[in-house]
Enzyme design. Sequence first.
Site: not given
Length: 402
Positions: A50, A79, A81-82, A95, A139-140, A200, A360
Site C-alpha cells: 500500500g 492488493n 484496490q490500492r 511483487k 504493515d506489522n 489492514c 475468524c
Amino acid sequence: MSLPALVEPAAELTIDEVRRYSRHLIIPDVGMTGQKRLKNAKVLVIGAGGLGSPALLYLAAAGVGTLGIAEFDEVDESNLQRQIIHGQSDIGRPKAESARDSILEANPYVEVVVHNERLDNDNVLSVFEGYDLIVDGTDNFATRYMVNDAAYFLKIPYVWGSIYRFDGQASVFWPSSGDEAPCYRCLYPEPPPPGMVPSCAEGGVLGVLCASIGSIQVNEAIKVLSGIGDPAVGKLVIYDALELEWRKLKVRKDPSCALCGENPTVTGLIDYEAFCGAISDEAADAAAGSTISVVQLEHMLKERAEGTRDFVLVDVREPNEFEINRIPGSVLIPKGDFLNGSALEQLPGVDSGTQVVMHCKSGVRSAETLAVVKGAGYDDAVHVGGGVVAWVNQVDPSQPTY
Ligand SMILES: [Zn+2]
C-alpha cells in the site's frame, strides 16, 4: 530545523535527464545540485504494498538513482484496490519483480535492486547497508521495530508511515542527525498488546489513503536526501481522511529509550516476533490443545449434518466480512460482543453439552475470543486455526478471499 543534505551530488546530469527533470530544475530550492543529489541517492523501500507502491513510483519519477525493493510477497487480486504499482496481469507474480517493471516503465534511468526475500535478523543489516535512506512501508509491528533498530545501528535515516482505514501517520526517524532526534521506540516504546490493533488485512484500509501517506514519505525522503526544507525529524504527522485534517505533533527524544536513550538495553537485534507477540499470552494458552484444522471442521460439519454430532460454529468477525465469505453453518457473533459479555447469552448453556467452535479470518481474533469463552466455563470450546482464509484455500476455493 533544516538539516544538511544527506547525499553528495552526482557528477552530472545527461541531456535526457535535464529534459526529464526540468520541472524540478527550475525550482530554485532543488535546482541542478538538488537533482544531482537525488541521482546519487540510494533508497531502500520496504514493502511494495500500500505505501510502497506510491512511494516507489514517485521516488522513481523524481529521479532517485538507485531504488531497492525489499518484498517477498506475490501480487494478489485484493492488493489492486490500492497497490497501484501492480496491475491485473501481475497477479501471482512476485511483487518485487512487478514493482521493478513498473519503475523502469516510469523512469528507465533508475537502477533497481530487487531483494525478493523476507527481512529478518539474519539479513536486515546486510540488506540495509549501502543505502542512504530507508522508506518503511511495512504493515506489522515486529518488522517495524526491527527496521527501527537496524536503521539506528547503521545510522541510516528512515521515513516511517502507517495506515489503517481512514487514519494515517508518518515521521522521519534519524537519531544520528542530532541530540534531540528521536527513534520509533521513543514514540512507541512498546508494541500494542497482541490482538488490540488489527492489521489492514483484518480491518481494511481506504485505498487512496496509501497515496496520501506514501507521498508524504517521498516528500520527506526528497527533503532529507537533498537537504531542503524542514524534514519531519521529531515530528509526527497525523492524517484523518474522514475529517480531512492534518496535524503535526512534536515527538521528543526519550532519555530512557531502550534503544537510543542514555542507558540502552537494546544493544543488538532482538527477537521481534516474541517482543510483539502474534497473540496474547491468554489467547495462546486458550488455543494450546484447543485448535482444530479446517479439514477437521469439514469432517465435524458432515457429522453434524448426519445428526451424530452437536456443536455451534461461531464466526467472530464483523458483519461486512461475513458478507464477503463464510463457512456454511456458522453464526455471526462479533468478537466485541464477547469482550462486552453480551455474546454469552447467545450461546447454548455451558451444561447443554453443545460444544462451541469459533473461527475468524485468520485465527487471531478467534484465539482471543476462545480465552473469553473458556473463562466462562466452556472447557471443550475450540477454535479453527487459519480461519476462513484456510477454509477457502483448502476446502472451498469457490468463495472469494479478502
Ligand atoms: Zn529512541
